[in-house]
Motif scaffolding. Structure first.
Motif, PDB file in Angstrom:
ATOM      1  N   ARG A 213       2.859   5.963  -8.221  1.00 35.92           N
ATOM      2  CA  ARG A 213       1.442   6.019  -8.595  1.00 35.92           C
ATOM      3  C   ARG A 213       0.590   5.484  -7.439  1.00 35.92           C
ATOM      4  NH1 ARG A 213      -0.754   6.516 -13.376  1.00 35.92           N
ATOM      5  NH2 ARG A 213      -2.236   4.840 -12.942  1.00 35.92           N
ATOM      6  N   PRO A 214       0.545   6.211  -6.328  1.00 38.45           N
ATOM      7  CA  PRO A 214      -0.247   5.702  -5.207  1.00 38.45           C
ATOM      8  C   PRO A 214      -1.730   5.625  -5.562  1.00 38.45           C
ATOM      9  CG  PRO A 214       0.453   7.964  -4.778  1.00 38.45           C
ATOM     10  CD  PRO A 214       1.134   7.514  -6.039  1.00 38.45           C
ATOM     11  N   PHE A 215      -2.297   4.456  -5.334  1.00 35.76           N
ATOM     12  CA  PHE A 215      -3.723   4.227  -5.548  1.00 35.76           C
ATOM     13  C   PHE A 215      -4.143   4.537  -6.985  1.00 35.76           C
ATOM     14  CE2 PHE A 215      -2.728   5.886  -1.318  1.00 35.76           C
ATOM     15  CZ  PHE A 215      -2.874   4.713  -0.602  1.00 35.76           C
ATOM     16  N   GLY A 216      -3.197   4.364  -7.935  1.00 37.70           N
ATOM     17  CA  GLY A 216      -3.464   4.586  -9.358  1.00 37.70           C
ATOM     18  C   GLY A 216      -3.400   6.039  -9.797  1.00 37.70           C
ATOM     19  N   LEU A 217      -2.964   6.928  -8.934  1.00 39.13           N
ATOM     20  CA  LEU A 217      -2.882   8.363  -9.240  1.00 39.13           C
ATOM     21  C   LEU A 217      -1.422   8.754  -9.429  1.00 39.13           C
ATOM     22  CD1 LEU A 217      -5.312   9.475  -6.424  1.00 39.13           C
ATOM     23  CD2 LEU A 217      -5.872   9.247  -8.844  1.00 39.13           C
ATOM     24  N   GLU A 218      -1.135   9.605 -10.393  1.00 36.25           N
ATOM     25  CA  GLU A 218       0.239  10.060 -10.618  1.00 36.25           C
ATOM     26  C   GLU A 218       0.681  10.957  -9.465  1.00 36.25           C
ATOM     27  OE1 GLU A 218       2.420   9.161 -12.760  1.00 36.25           O
ATOM     28  OE2 GLU A 218       1.117   7.999 -14.071  1.00 36.25           O
ATOM     29  N   GLY A 219       1.756  10.569  -8.806  1.00 37.56           N
ATOM     30  CA  GLY A 219       2.226  11.317  -7.647  1.00 37.56           C
ATOM     31  C   GLY A 219       3.079  12.516  -7.999  1.00 37.56           C
ATOM     32  N   HIS A 220       3.977  12.375  -8.979  1.00 38.41           N
ATOM     33  CA  HIS A 220       4.879  13.459  -9.402  1.00 38.41           C
ATOM     34  C   HIS A 220       5.649  14.064  -8.221  1.00 38.41           C
ATOM     35  CE1 HIS A 220       3.358  13.298 -13.480  1.00 38.41           C
ATOM     36  NE2 HIS A 220       2.111  13.426 -13.019  1.00 38.41           N
TER      37      HIS A 220
ATOM     38  N   GLN B  27      -7.267  11.958  -3.610  1.00 37.37           N
ATOM     39  CA  GLN B  27      -7.635  12.335  -4.973  1.00 37.37           C
ATOM     40  C   GLN B  27      -7.630  13.848  -5.158  1.00 37.37           C
ATOM     41  OE1 GLN B  27     -11.350  10.167  -4.982  1.00 37.37           O
ATOM     42  NE2 GLN B  27     -10.484   8.599  -6.341  1.00 37.37           N
ATOM     43  N   GLN B  28      -8.033  14.590  -4.141  1.00 36.41           N
ATOM     44  CA  GLN B  28      -8.017  16.057  -4.232  1.00 36.41           C
ATOM     45  C   GLN B  28      -6.593  16.598  -4.310  1.00 36.41           C
ATOM     46  OE1 GLN B  28     -10.288  17.340  -0.807  1.00 36.41           O
ATOM     47  NE2 GLN B  28     -12.122  17.641  -2.066  1.00 36.41           N
ATOM     48  N   GLN B  29      -5.663  15.954  -3.618  1.00 36.76           N
ATOM     49  CA  GLN B  29      -4.280  16.436  -3.586  1.00 36.76           C
ATOM     50  C   GLN B  29      -3.460  15.985  -4.789  1.00 36.76           C
ATOM     51  OE1 GLN B  29      -2.519  16.122   0.530  1.00 36.76           O
ATOM     52  NE2 GLN B  29      -4.490  15.093   0.833  1.00 36.76           N
ATOM     53  N   LEU B  30      -3.926  14.955  -5.492  1.00 35.46           N
ATOM     54  CA  LEU B  30      -3.186  14.427  -6.644  1.00 35.46           C
ATOM     55  C   LEU B  30      -4.032  14.453  -7.914  1.00 35.46           C
ATOM     56  CD1 LEU B  30      -1.511  11.309  -4.980  1.00 35.46           C
ATOM     57  CD2 LEU B  30      -0.557  13.606  -5.247  1.00 35.46           C
ATOM     58  N   PRO B  31      -4.554  15.643  -8.276  1.00 28.18           N
ATOM     59  CA  PRO B  31      -5.355  15.705  -9.505  1.00 28.18           C
ATOM     60  C   PRO B  31      -4.462  15.499 -10.720  1.00 28.18           C
ATOM     61  CG  PRO B  31      -4.937  17.916  -8.722  1.00 28.18           C
ATOM     62  CD  PRO B  31      -4.385  16.962  -7.678  1.00 28.18           C
ATOM     63  N   PRO B  32      -5.044  15.049 -11.834  1.00 25.89           N
ATOM     64  CA  PRO B  32      -4.233  14.900 -13.069  1.00 25.89           C
ATOM     65  C   PRO B  32      -3.636  16.240 -13.482  1.00 25.89           C
ATOM     66  CG  PRO B  32      -6.415  13.921 -13.322  1.00 25.89           C
ATOM     67  CD  PRO B  32      -6.425  14.661 -12.027  1.00 25.89           C
ATOM     68  N   ARG B  33      -2.439  16.160 -14.032  1.00 21.46           N
ATOM     69  CA  ARG B  33      -1.793  17.393 -14.508  1.00 21.46           C
ATOM     70  C   ARG B  33      -2.094  17.616 -15.946  1.00 21.46           C
ATOM     71  NH1 ARG B  33       4.150  17.790 -11.764  1.00 21.46           N
ATOM     72  NH2 ARG B  33       3.366  18.568  -9.812  1.00 21.46           N
TER      73      ARG B  33
ATOM     74  N   MET C 248       0.818  -1.200   0.000  1.00 22.33           N
ATOM     75  CA  MET C 248       0.000   0.000   0.000  1.00 22.33           C
ATOM     76  C   MET C 248       0.859   1.261   0.000  1.00 22.33           C
ATOM     77  SD  MET C 248      -3.187   0.953   2.467  1.00 22.33           S
ATOM     78  CE  MET C 248      -2.487   1.496   3.985  1.00 22.33           C
ATOM     79  N   PHE C 249       2.021   1.219   0.629  1.00 17.63           N
ATOM     80  CA  PHE C 249       2.837   2.419   0.753  1.00 17.63           C
ATOM     81  C   PHE C 249       4.058   2.410  -0.164  1.00 17.63           C
ATOM     82  CE2 PHE C 249       0.458   2.256   4.715  1.00 17.63           C
ATOM     83  CZ  PHE C 249       0.004   3.559   4.800  1.00 17.63           C
ATOM     84  N   ALA C 250       4.118   1.507  -1.132  1.00  9.65           N
ATOM     85  CA  ALA C 250       5.289   1.402  -2.011  1.00  9.65           C
ATOM     86  C   ALA C 250       5.482   2.656  -2.867  1.00  9.65           C
ATOM     87  CB  ALA C 250       5.167   0.174  -2.907  1.00  9.65           C
ATOM     88  N   ASP C 251       4.412   3.364  -3.203  1.00 11.36           N
ATOM     89  CA  ASP C 251       4.507   4.556  -4.050  1.00 11.36           C
ATOM     90  C   ASP C 251       4.551   5.847  -3.246  1.00 11.36           C
ATOM     91  OD1 ASP C 251       4.495   3.292  -6.602  1.00 11.36           O
ATOM     92  OD2 ASP C 251       2.378   2.840  -6.309  1.00 11.36           O
ATOM     93  N   LEU C 252       4.801   5.729  -1.950  1.00 12.77           N
ATOM     94  CA  LEU C 252       4.886   6.882  -1.062  1.00 12.77           C
ATOM     95  C   LEU C 252       6.271   6.928  -0.434  1.00 12.77           C
ATOM     96  CD1 LEU C 252       1.438   6.423   0.697  1.00 12.77           C
ATOM     97  CD2 LEU C 252       1.951   7.885  -1.251  1.00 12.77           C
ATOM     98  N   ALA C 253       6.740   8.123  -0.078  1.00 10.42           N
ATOM     99  CA  ALA C 253       8.078   8.261   0.514  1.00 10.42           C
ATOM    100  C   ALA C 253       8.045   9.255   1.666  1.00 10.42           C
ATOM    101  CB  ALA C 253       9.074   8.734  -0.544  1.00 10.42           C
ATOM    102  N   ASP C 254       9.071   9.165   2.510  1.00 10.18           N
ATOM    103  CA  ASP C 254       9.259  10.096   3.632  1.00 10.18           C
ATOM    104  C   ASP C 254       8.032  10.182   4.525  1.00 10.18           C
ATOM    105  OD1 ASP C 254      11.768  10.604   2.585  1.00 10.18           O
ATOM    106  OD2 ASP C 254      11.084  12.348   1.452  1.00 10.18           O
ATOM    107  N   GLY C 255       7.326   9.079   4.670  1.00 11.05           N
ATOM    108  CA  GLY C 255       6.092   9.069   5.431  1.00 11.05           C
ATOM    109  C   GLY C 255       6.305   9.135   6.928  1.00 11.05           C
ATOM    110  N   LYS C 256       5.472   9.934   7.555  1.00 12.44           N
ATOM    111  CA  LYS C 256       5.422  10.030   9.001  1.00 12.44           C
ATOM    112  C   LYS C 256       3.956   9.920   9.411  1.00 12.44           C
ATOM    113  CE  LYS C 256       9.534  12.864   9.778  1.00 12.44           C
ATOM    114  NZ  LYS C 256      10.134  12.645   8.509  1.00 12.44           N
ATOM    115  N   VAL C 257       3.705   9.167  10.460  1.00 15.69           N
ATOM    116  CA  VAL C 257       2.348   8.984  10.948  1.00 15.69           C
ATOM    117  C   VAL C 257       2.232   9.616  12.326  1.00 15.69           C
ATOM    118  CG1 VAL C 257       0.580   7.302  11.578  1.00 15.69           C
ATOM    119  CG2 VAL C 257       2.093   6.836   9.643  1.00 15.69           C
ATOM    120  N   ARG C 258       1.202  10.443  12.488  1.00 14.37           N
ATOM    121  CA  ARG C 258       0.941  11.089  13.781  1.00 14.37           C
ATOM    122  C   ARG C 258      -0.434  10.638  14.263  1.00 14.37           C
ATOM    123  NH1 ARG C 258      -2.047  15.545  14.733  1.00 14.37           N
ATOM    124  NH2 ARG C 258      -2.011  16.113  12.533  1.00 14.37           N
TER     125      ARG C 258
END
Length: 81
Positions: free
Chosen positions: A35-42, A75-81, A1-11
């Motif tokens: 591509r977290p959850f099928g969305l382009e992260g960039h 989805q709101q934070q990773l809209p298509p470019r 689930m977190f393979a497409d994410l980096a520098d993650g911190k959980v609070r």
């Protein structure tokens, strides 16, 4: 689930305990590098809520575990470019 994410911190924002369960309401913050959850992260910053529910057996082992995340916020934070 977190393979497409980096520098993650959980609070953890709130944690509830019972005799055989734990509920943790947390915020994950980091970067979307793949591509977290099928969305382009960039490599964009990302923050979303996680709800983690764990049930324990009488011996203390995890008998059930569920995790929900706020896909709408992602989805709101990773809209298509």
């Amino acid at each position: 689930m977190f393979a497409d994410l980096a520098d993650g911190k959980v609070r953890s924002t709130r944690r509830l305990y019972g005799e055989n369960f734990m509920v943790d309401d947390s915020v994950w913050r980091g970067r979307a590098v793949g591509r977290p959850f099928g969305l382009e992260g960039h490599d964009r910053p990302l923050e979303f809520r996680l709800l983690h529910v764990v049930e324990f057996s009488d011996g203390g082992d995890i008998s059930r575990e569920n995790v929900w995340l706020d896909l709408g916020a992602i989805q709101q934070q990773l809209p298509p470019r």
